[in-house]
Design a protein around this motif. Sequence first.
Motif, short mmCIF file in Angstrom:
data_model
loop_
_atom_site.label_atom_id
_atom_site.label_comp_id
_atom_site.label_asym_id
_atom_site.label_seq_id
_atom_site.Cartn_x
_atom_site.Cartn_y
_atom_site.Cartn_z
N VAL A 159 6.64 -4.91 -5.70
CA VAL A 159 6.57 -4.29 -4.38
C VAL A 159 7.90 -4.33 -3.67
CG1 VAL A 159 5.45 -4.38 -2.11
CG2 VAL A 159 4.11 -4.81 -4.17
N VAL A 160 8.46 -5.54 -3.51
CA VAL A 160 9.68 -5.67 -2.70
C VAL A 160 10.84 -4.92 -3.33
CG1 VAL A 160 11.27 -7.31 -1.65
CG2 VAL A 160 8.86 -7.87 -1.84
N ASP A 161 11.12 -5.22 -4.60
CA ASP A 161 12.27 -4.58 -5.26
C ASP A 161 12.05 -3.07 -5.40
OD1 ASP A 161 14.86 -5.16 -6.78
OD2 ASP A 161 13.72 -3.98 -8.24
N ARG A 162 10.86 -2.66 -5.77
CA ARG A 162 10.59 -1.22 -5.92
C ARG A 162 10.66 -0.50 -4.58
NH1 ARG A 162 5.83 0.20 -7.18
NH2 ARG A 162 6.36 2.14 -8.23
N THR A 163 10.23 -1.15 -3.52
CA THR A 163 10.31 -0.52 -2.20
C THR A 163 11.76 -0.32 -1.78
OG1 THR A 163 8.21 -1.52 -1.53
CG2 THR A 163 9.68 -0.78 0.22
N TRP A 164 12.58 -1.35 -1.97
CA TRP A 164 13.99 -1.22 -1.60
C TRP A 164 14.66 -0.10 -2.38
CZ3 TRP A 164 15.26 -7.16 -1.84
CH2 TRP A 164 14.75 -7.77 -0.70
N GLU A 206 -10.89 3.49 -5.88
CA GLU A 206 -10.86 2.78 -7.14
C GLU A 206 -9.44 2.76 -7.67
OE1 GLU A 206 -12.46 6.82 -9.38
OE2 GLU A 206 -13.34 4.87 -9.84
N SER A 207 -9.18 1.85 -8.60
CA SER A 207 -7.83 1.70 -9.14
C SER A 207 -7.49 2.86 -10.06
CB SER A 207 -7.72 0.38 -9.91
OG SER A 207 -7.97 -0.72 -9.05
N GLY A 208 -6.19 3.08 -10.23
CA GLY A 208 -5.70 4.14 -11.09
C GLY A 208 -4.24 3.90 -11.41
N PRO A 209 -3.61 4.84 -12.13
CA PRO A 209 -2.18 4.65 -12.47
C PRO A 209 -1.29 4.56 -11.25
CG PRO A 209 -3.19 6.37 -13.83
CD PRO A 209 -4.19 6.03 -12.77
N ASP A 210 -1.60 5.32 -10.20
CA ASP A 210 -0.80 5.30 -8.98
C ASP A 210 -1.38 4.41 -7.90
OD1 ASP A 210 0.89 7.16 -10.17
OD2 ASP A 210 -0.26 8.87 -9.41
N TRP A 211 -2.39 3.64 -8.24
CA TRP A 211 -3.05 2.76 -7.26
C TRP A 211 -3.55 1.54 -8.02
CZ3 TRP A 211 -2.73 2.13 -2.36
CH2 TRP A 211 -3.72 1.50 -1.62
N ALA A 212 -2.63 0.63 -8.32
CA ALA A 212 -2.92 -0.51 -9.19
C ALA A 212 -2.89 -1.80 -8.39
CB ALA A 212 -1.90 -0.58 -10.33
N TRP A 232 0.83 -1.21 0.00
CA TRP A 232 0.00 0.00 0.00
C TRP A 232 0.86 1.25 0.00
CZ3 TRP A 232 -3.46 -2.20 4.48
CH2 TRP A 232 -4.31 -3.18 3.95
N ARG A 233 1.96 1.22 0.72
CA ARG A 233 2.84 2.39 0.73
C ARG A 233 3.48 2.65 -0.62
NH1 ARG A 233 5.79 0.81 6.46
NH2 ARG A 233 4.20 1.69 7.85
N MET A 234 3.60 1.64 -1.45
CA MET A 234 4.18 1.79 -2.78
C MET A 234 3.13 2.07 -3.85
SD MET A 234 7.38 1.77 -2.69
CE MET A 234 7.62 1.67 -4.44
#
Length: 760
Positions: free
Chosen positions: A378-383, A361-367, A294-296
């Motif tokens: 999630v994991v790699d992008r968060t790091w 609802e979903s969007g480009p920044d909330w997929a 969710w944070r990402m």
Amino acid sequence: MSGIGVEAGAQAARSRALAVLRVRGRALAVALLPAGTEVILLTGASTGRLVGPGWDAARWVVGVLAVLVLLAAAGIAVVVARARPAMSPTVPVPEGSAPDLYGMVRDLADRLDVPAPSAIALTPDCDSWLEDRAHSAHGPPPRPAPDEIAGPGRRRTPVAPVLVIGSPFLWWMRVGELRAVLAPVIAGTGPSAHPDIAAARRFVRGLDAAVAVASTGSRRPLTRGVCAALGWVARLLLRGCREHATQMERGVAAAAAERAQAVDYGLRIVAQEQVGLAYAGWDRLLTRVALPAWRMGRWPSRLDAGVVAALTELSRRDRLAEGFASRLGERPACDLLEEPGAVDEAASLLAARLFHGGPAESGPDWAPVDWQAYPEEVVDRTWRAEAARLHRVLDTLGVRPSPDPRTPGPGGPTLARVLDHLTATAEDGGWGAMDADAGTGAGAGAAGPGAAGPPAATGVVACGAPGAGGKGAGADVGAVATGAPGSASRPDQVAPGAQGTVAAGASGTGTDGAGPEATGAPAPSASASGTDGAGTGPTDAPAAGPAASGAAGTAPGATGAPTPSPTASGTGPSDSQADDADGPAPTDVPADAPAGPPTDLPAADTAPAAREPGPQLPFGEEEDPTTERSAALAAGLSAELAREEAAGVDASAAGRRSPVSAQWDEFACGLPLFPLQPQRTARELLADHVTAMVCCAAVDTAGAVPALDWLDGPSLLLGGERAADLAPKVLTLIEEGDPGPLRDWLAASGIRPEKPVRLV
């Protein structure tokens, strides 16, 4: 089933419902009292008994008061009746999408001899309850079956409440277990159908909704006054019926539990164990797995299926797989749904909305993200996002990209840059100071004319500098320390235009042999004993010129804060002693005046140096045990993250609202409604960012891969095994400034901290 127990619980609930209705009746009587008094006065005037100027004035006053009270009572009654009661955010389950589930619920209601719920909804939580949604503001209620006795268009009983089921129950429990768990809940529709209990519940919900209406802010003074009066009356009535309403609900629950004992009582005891297990798995999944996504800006679209995977992994680790194998072979309750995947996705989006405050609802920044893509998305992008944020903050702090220009890619983001910056130096009074103390003795030589180091910008005289001038192996310890290599102490002189800072616990500081360009800062008199017993006499080196200010760690014209030097015995003081020592401030000494003996006490007119007040912490919280550099870096990360979150909120608020988002207006002011965790502290943020940087270096230089652990969330796989011993080593670096354990772990894992890593 015990008929006596059911009847006793129902009678208790009805008596409490009548008590609630009596509170409503008393309020109505108070509202009608002025009007009744006015009727009496008018009747007395018509019969000629209550005549005269006084009675005429009383009739006017009471009449006006009666009209005002009636208008106010009518307004309050309208608000209580028309205000929309609070409704839990749920995912509706139409009967067409779950005919088997509706059939099971109706069959259970028939066995319990109670009305069936009017509808079924799911909530992303481990709980189940009945919710009355018969209010007109919630939409038209479902039409009941035709009743030939009551005639067309008539209803003999109120509309049954809606059954709300926790979505994790459907995926983790078997059909028989879900049936046993829902039996006491569905049995509550029987007492709810009683007219007195239904009327009492409507009155309490109306008062609660009226309080919510009165709490709505308004800029108009008249509206604020009306809302204040409305809120006062509603709260007064709620206080009057609070105890009766509580006891009424307890009576309803007792009657329902007693009635449900006739259905699957033995299985319900076993199913209650699964309720606690499902709650533990759901909480772990949300806090460890879903929250990082969710944070990402990603929301896992199969949270309920993830509960099954998490609890299965838990049973495997706890060696309970044999006990769970038999129950997992039975039919899961999610098979009662026609499209469990679509229902799981809707419940997952609602969970992100409630627990994190994400968009509706979903969007480009909330997929949405699948579990298979979770490690990469999630994991790699968060790091890498956290590593990039860490290096941005280091840039703002003025930290050089690489301390050694010969390293590959000196301008790239490297783990070595982070390690070198967080390593505690002598001026931090941490791990570096202890290493410097260990180096005293034979390794300390006389400083030459060119021993002065680069000037420090902060004007702090560091302790434990290597190569300081000394008298053999018995150099004084704890007298004066300098912040540059090869500098010698000079306690009786300060460079023109500069006042140095005296640091505690210096090692290798000499008393003679100082070059003409080396100088120190004044130190208060303190007792010192050398390691070999030498070097205890006063210093008499000549005064240094302005160029010597660089060797003392101060720039010309800078003023440092004096730090006293406590008594030293062989080695410098510990970190806590150096931090807590409060001593007298140094006094001005003429250049030609000899320094007093080390045992002299400070002058009587010297005042202790005032400690700078630290930030005020909330009551009950302690300061994080970090070094000075770690604290500064953690504060910068907190500020940077706050700016990014504020920018994200502003961008989402500026977007166009869709019809799907409009239905969340009543919750928009308080999202997230149920935050999972408190805000991360600065120390926790720094630990997460340093760990992310280590993981990025492992992926780019050692062939490690990001992975998902169902119980612990994002994890790092080195050679196919999970790296579970990284966190203590990162905390040692942050709290103590000691990079030794982390560097040893990096070397053993084949991770090269000097090589640049790829950021987002």
